[in-house]
Write an enzyme that holds these catalytic residues in place. Sequence first.
Site, PDB file in Angstrom:
ATOM      1  N   LYS A  43       3.221   4.225   2.470  1.00 31.37           N
ATOM      2  CA  LYS A  43       2.200   3.549   1.694  1.00 31.37           C
ATOM      3  C   LYS A  43       1.633   2.381   2.503  1.00 31.37           C
ATOM      4  O   LYS A  43       2.190   2.004   3.515  1.00 31.37           O
ATOM      5  CB  LYS A  43       2.800   3.030   0.370  1.00 31.37           C
ATOM      6  CG  LYS A  43       3.208   4.177  -0.538  1.00 31.37           C
ATOM      7  CD  LYS A  43       3.788   3.718  -1.869  1.00 31.37           C
ATOM      8  CE  LYS A  43       3.003   2.659  -2.572  1.00 31.37           C
ATOM      9  NZ  LYS A  43       1.564   2.960  -2.763  1.00 31.37           N
ATOM     10  N   THR A  98      -2.060   0.275  -6.338  1.00 28.82           N
ATOM     11  CA  THR A  98      -3.356  -0.024  -5.722  1.00 28.82           C
ATOM     12  C   THR A  98      -3.935   1.228  -5.075  1.00 28.82           C
ATOM     13  O   THR A  98      -3.185   2.050  -4.535  1.00 28.82           O
ATOM     14  CB  THR A  98      -3.162  -1.110  -4.640  1.00 28.82           C
ATOM     15  OG1 THR A  98      -2.643  -2.282  -5.260  1.00 28.82           O
ATOM     16  CG2 THR A  98      -4.475  -1.467  -3.949  1.00 28.82           C
ATOM     17  N   GLY A  99      -5.269   1.326  -5.090  1.00 26.17           N
ATOM     18  CA  GLY A  99      -5.916   2.403  -4.337  1.00 26.17           C
ATOM     19  C   GLY A  99      -6.852   3.234  -5.190  1.00 26.17           C
ATOM     20  O   GLY A  99      -6.998   3.014  -6.396  1.00 26.17           O
ATOM     21  N   SER A 100      -7.460   4.223  -4.539  1.00 23.69           N
ATOM     22  CA  SER A 100      -8.478   5.026  -5.217  1.00 23.69           C
ATOM     23  C   SER A 100      -7.875   5.915  -6.296  1.00 23.69           C
ATOM     24  O   SER A 100      -8.524   6.190  -7.310  1.00 23.69           O
ATOM     25  CB  SER A 100      -9.239   5.871  -4.193  1.00 23.69           C
ATOM     26  OG  SER A 100      -8.338   6.640  -3.430  1.00 23.69           O
ATOM     27  N   THR A 101      -6.639   6.377  -6.116  1.00 20.74           N
ATOM     28  CA  THR A 101      -5.998   7.216  -7.139  1.00 20.74           C
ATOM     29  C   THR A 101      -5.593   6.351  -8.333  1.00 20.74           C
ATOM     30  O   THR A 101      -5.806   6.728  -9.492  1.00 20.74           O
ATOM     31  CB  THR A 101      -4.772   7.941  -6.544  1.00 20.74           C
ATOM     32  OG1 THR A 101      -5.131   8.456  -5.257  1.00 20.74           O
ATOM     33  CG2 THR A 101      -4.333   9.093  -7.435  1.00 20.74           C
ATOM     34  N   ALA A 124       0.083   7.198  -2.843  1.00 19.84           N
ATOM     35  CA  ALA A 124       0.805   7.197  -1.563  1.00 19.84           C
ATOM     36  C   ALA A 124      -0.117   7.770  -0.496  1.00 19.84           C
ATOM     37  O   ALA A 124      -1.069   8.488  -0.803  1.00 19.84           O
ATOM     38  CB  ALA A 124       2.074   8.036  -1.662  1.00 19.84           C
ATOM     39  N   ASP A 125       0.178   7.428   0.743  1.00 25.03           N
ATOM     40  CA  ASP A 125      -0.578   8.001   1.861  1.00 25.03           C
ATOM     41  C   ASP A 125       0.062   9.296   2.339  1.00 25.03           C
ATOM     42  O   ASP A 125      -0.636  10.199   2.804  1.00 25.03           O
ATOM     43  CB  ASP A 125      -0.678   6.970   2.991  1.00 25.03           C
ATOM     44  CG  ASP A 125      -1.406   5.729   2.511  1.00 25.03           C
ATOM     45  OD1 ASP A 125      -2.555   5.862   2.064  1.00 25.03           O
ATOM     46  OD2 ASP A 125      -0.808   4.640   2.525  1.00 25.03           O
ATOM     47  N   GLU A 130       3.318  -3.998  -3.574  1.00 30.98           N
ATOM     48  CA  GLU A 130       3.672  -2.713  -4.191  1.00 30.98           C
ATOM     49  C   GLU A 130       5.193  -2.526  -4.183  1.00 30.98           C
ATOM     50  O   GLU A 130       5.788  -2.089  -5.172  1.00 30.98           O
ATOM     51  CB  GLU A 130       3.008  -1.558  -3.439  1.00 30.98           C
ATOM     52  CG  GLU A 130       1.494  -1.537  -3.606  1.00 30.98           C
ATOM     53  CD  GLU A 130       0.801  -0.456  -2.808  1.00 30.98           C
ATOM     54  OE1 GLU A 130      -0.349  -0.157  -3.131  1.00 30.98           O
ATOM     55  OE2 GLU A 130       1.392   0.086  -1.865  1.00 30.98           O
ATOM     56  N   GLY A 138      -4.046   0.807   2.140  1.00 32.04           N
ATOM     57  CA  GLY A 138      -4.955  -0.221   1.622  1.00 32.04           C
ATOM     58  C   GLY A 138      -4.394  -1.626   1.789  1.00 32.04           C
ATOM     59  O   GLY A 138      -4.893  -2.575   1.185  1.00 32.04           O
TER      60      GLY A 138
END
Length: 218
Positions: free
Chosen positions: A94, A28-31, A83-84, A103, A97
């Site tokens: 992580k 999940t996420g923008s990447t 990952a953050d 995940e 979001g």
Amino acid sequence: MTQDEMKKAAGWAALQYVERDSIVGVGTGSTVNHFIDALATIKADIEGAVSSSEASTAKLKALGIPVYDLNSVDKLSVYVDGADEINPHMDMIKGGGAALTREKIVAAVADKFICIVDNTKQVDILGNFPLPVEVIPMARSYVARELVKLGGDPVYREGVVTDNGNVILDVYNLKIMEPKVLEDKINAIVGVVTNGLFAKRGADVLLVGTPDGVKTFK
Ligand SMILES: O=C[C@H](O)[C@H](O)[C@H](O)COP(=O)(O)O
């Protein structure tokens, strides 16, 4: 090069790890959204995906990629996710979001975790990014008090309900020297569903988008 261009480069680079006729674990996420765009270009060559969030499921379906329930799948060769923060040992934070629990479940099933990030996510010590903890709503205050005992400053992420109907506490000011130990300690607090440390199941391959191209770490 913008941060989003570096995310895009990492997302597209992950395509090389996708096996023909396989079901792909999707984070999940923008990447990951860039990875999903890339995956759509080879959708005829894969069976489908298992998704870690309602948001990714919607995007996968909109692009014509079949999404399977994890319970109907007994093998995933790869799981691709962002990952953050990630350290040199491939331990991650992580959940920025709020998708951390699903995940972690999908990652647990996969043979290989392919982490895709831009170069701002690489750190020596985890903890500058506040650590997300998914909590059963009625346990929120109790869990927050226990997290203070562990040295953190938990903040309720107002207005956010996870895909599982729970809430998120973001824990600030942790300098995480032993990620596996802290992952276990936080998960042992009654009322915690899971926390955003991915250390016991870290990444196997790291693809980092940089202004000089995508760098690979194994
Ligand atoms: O809950 C969200 C996930 O753990 C994401 O993988 C993480 O927050 C990274 O997201 P992004 O690729 O948007 O920076």
